[in-house]
Design an enzyme around this catalytic site. Sequence first.
Site, PDB file in Angstrom:
ATOM      1  N   GLU A 116       0.873  -1.186   0.000  1.00 41.04           N
ATOM      2  CA  GLU A 116       0.000   0.000   0.000  1.00 41.04           C
ATOM      3  C   GLU A 116       0.901   1.224   0.000  1.00 41.04           C
ATOM      4  OE1 GLU A 116      -2.378   0.935   3.438  1.00 41.04           O
ATOM      5  OE2 GLU A 116      -3.939   1.806   2.194  1.00 41.04           O
ATOM      6  N   HIS A 205      -9.926   0.042   0.358  1.00 40.93           N
ATOM      7  CA  HIS A 205     -10.896   0.648   1.288  1.00 40.93           C
ATOM      8  C   HIS A 205     -11.867   1.608   0.597  1.00 40.93           C
ATOM      9  CE1 HIS A 205      -7.543   3.474   1.696  1.00 40.93           C
ATOM     10  NE2 HIS A 205      -6.915   2.747   2.581  1.00 40.93           N
ATOM     11  N   ASN A 208     -12.936   5.407   1.140  1.00 41.26           N
ATOM     12  CA  ASN A 208     -11.894   6.128   1.872  1.00 41.26           C
ATOM     13  C   ASN A 208     -10.687   6.382   0.981  1.00 41.26           C
ATOM     14  OD1 ASN A 208     -12.873   3.967   4.478  1.00 41.26           O
ATOM     15  ND2 ASN A 208     -13.319   6.141   4.440  1.00 41.26           N
ATOM     16  N   ARG A 216     -22.943  14.295 -11.081  1.00 41.61           N
ATOM     17  CA  ARG A 216     -22.324  14.284 -12.406  1.00 41.61           C
ATOM     18  C   ARG A 216     -20.881  13.801 -12.367  1.00 41.61           C
ATOM     19  NH1 ARG A 216     -25.961  17.829 -11.860  1.00 41.61           N
ATOM     20  NH2 ARG A 216     -24.613  19.238 -10.711  1.00 41.61           N
ATOM     21  N   HIS A 239     -16.701   3.567  11.685  1.00 36.92           N
ATOM     22  CA  HIS A 239     -16.171   4.933  11.689  1.00 36.92           C
ATOM     23  C   HIS A 239     -15.695   5.324  10.288  1.00 36.92           C
ATOM     24  CE1 HIS A 239     -16.423   4.886  16.011  1.00 36.92           C
ATOM     25  NE2 HIS A 239     -15.706   3.784  16.043  1.00 36.92           N
ATOM     26  N   ASP A 262      -7.346  -3.014   7.963  1.00 34.21           N
ATOM     27  CA  ASP A 262      -6.469  -1.839   7.873  1.00 34.21           C
ATOM     28  C   ASP A 262      -5.933  -1.507   9.276  1.00 34.21           C
ATOM     29  OD1 ASP A 262      -5.039   0.187   6.675  1.00 34.21           O
ATOM     30  OD2 ASP A 262      -6.759   1.474   6.261  1.00 34.21           O
ATOM     31  N   LEU A 295      -8.509  10.151   9.814  1.00 33.97           N
ATOM     32  CA  LEU A 295      -8.540   8.765  10.295  1.00 33.97           C
ATOM     33  C   LEU A 295      -7.231   8.099   9.925  1.00 33.97           C
ATOM     34  CD1 LEU A 295     -12.151   7.620   9.326  1.00 33.97           C
ATOM     35  CD2 LEU A 295     -11.244   7.850  11.635  1.00 33.97           C
ATOM     36  N   ALA A 296      -6.597   7.441  10.891  1.00 37.07           N
ATOM     37  CA  ALA A 296      -5.271   6.857  10.677  1.00 37.07           C
ATOM     38  C   ALA A 296      -5.363   5.349  10.811  1.00 37.07           C
ATOM     39  CB  ALA A 296      -4.286   7.415  11.693  1.00 37.07           C
TER      40      ALA A 296
HETATM   41 ZN    ZN Z   1      -3.849   0.665   5.017  1.00 38.75          ZN
END
Ligand code: ZN
Length: 367
Positions: A116, A205, A208, A216, A239, A262, A295-296
């Site tokens: 990733e 994800h 996200n 459109r 979340h 994740d 968000l981590a």
């Molecule tokens: Zn990740």
Amino acid sequence: MNIDGHIVLPDRIMPGRLTFGPTITAMAPMADVPERYILPGFIDGHVHGGDGADMMDGVDAIHRMALFHMAHGTTTLLPTTITAPWNDIMAALHAVAEVMRTGITDGPEIAGAHLEGPFISPHRLGAQPPFALAPTPARVRAVIDTGAVRVVTLAPETDHAQTAIARFVQAGIGVSIGHTLADYELTERTLCRVCGAGGKVGGTHLFNAMPGIMARAPGPVTALMCSDAAYAEMVFDTHHVHPALFRLAHRTMGGRLVFVTDAMRATGVGNGPSELGGQAVMVADGVARLPDGTLAGSVLTLDVALRNAVQAGASLPQAAGLVSTHAANWLGLHDRGVLLPGRRADFVVMGRDLMVREVWVGGQRRA
Ligand SMILES: [Zn+2]
């Protein structure tokens, strides 16, 4: 060996007996079984860490996070890199290759790495540190040569991306579109190109770190949901994605929607300060955030995701599909993901409360 209980199959729950060695040898219906569920072992295709360990720290950390997630029902996982300086990423991939060679004593299966980053958009980093790089032919070759990578997250709009995608497909690596600014049209073209070349394609994800759905500008989410072939990950800790959007994606994608955690280092550690890719993170009430509120990653485990799906209206067979069967199909792990004679004896025993009681990997009790 035998185990009796309510066996969770793709389309129903069957009271019965499972007979197994390293693989399942027989399965038969039976009356009067103990009040417990037997589900296929969970498969996590996107997991950074847990129990204080991050896979970027090397072999020992991979062991530690793998054992932690196994206690929550995960029998197969893909340790997932974070965007980092190039040499750190290569070191992490070599560490995964080493663990794949040696295996983890009394642990789950490591079925490869999920890369990733760094081949993502510098404009859609999410919580990834700012080390995005273009997938040049030399870098793509280095990644493939580690022999460790099963899935790569990639932004199709970046320089060299389309050539890189073709190379990854040739190498049998799944291409997951994510951390991207791609629009509907580019996403759809990329999906078609990968499928046309016989490759596996998905989305990282869903919802996200990618554009949302506008009247459109349907965006990558719509392209992924409307495709016949694409899979998509979802971090369903409630979340990252609203339960209504889980229901929408589940209805449109069915067996192509794949739960992942994740999960980051802080998972299982509790509230307080932690770290993600060298960045300070604060965990409070089950949510990990960077100081700016982004968000981590998550502090999710797949048993919690399964319970969240049931809470949101999924049946138990559907929820088992989300945490196991669909991931097996996406990742090409055709020897697992369903309880059937001939498949690996990877399974999770849960009480009526859907809490994990036992975890079996290859016919051996490991948790
Ligand atoms: Zn990740």
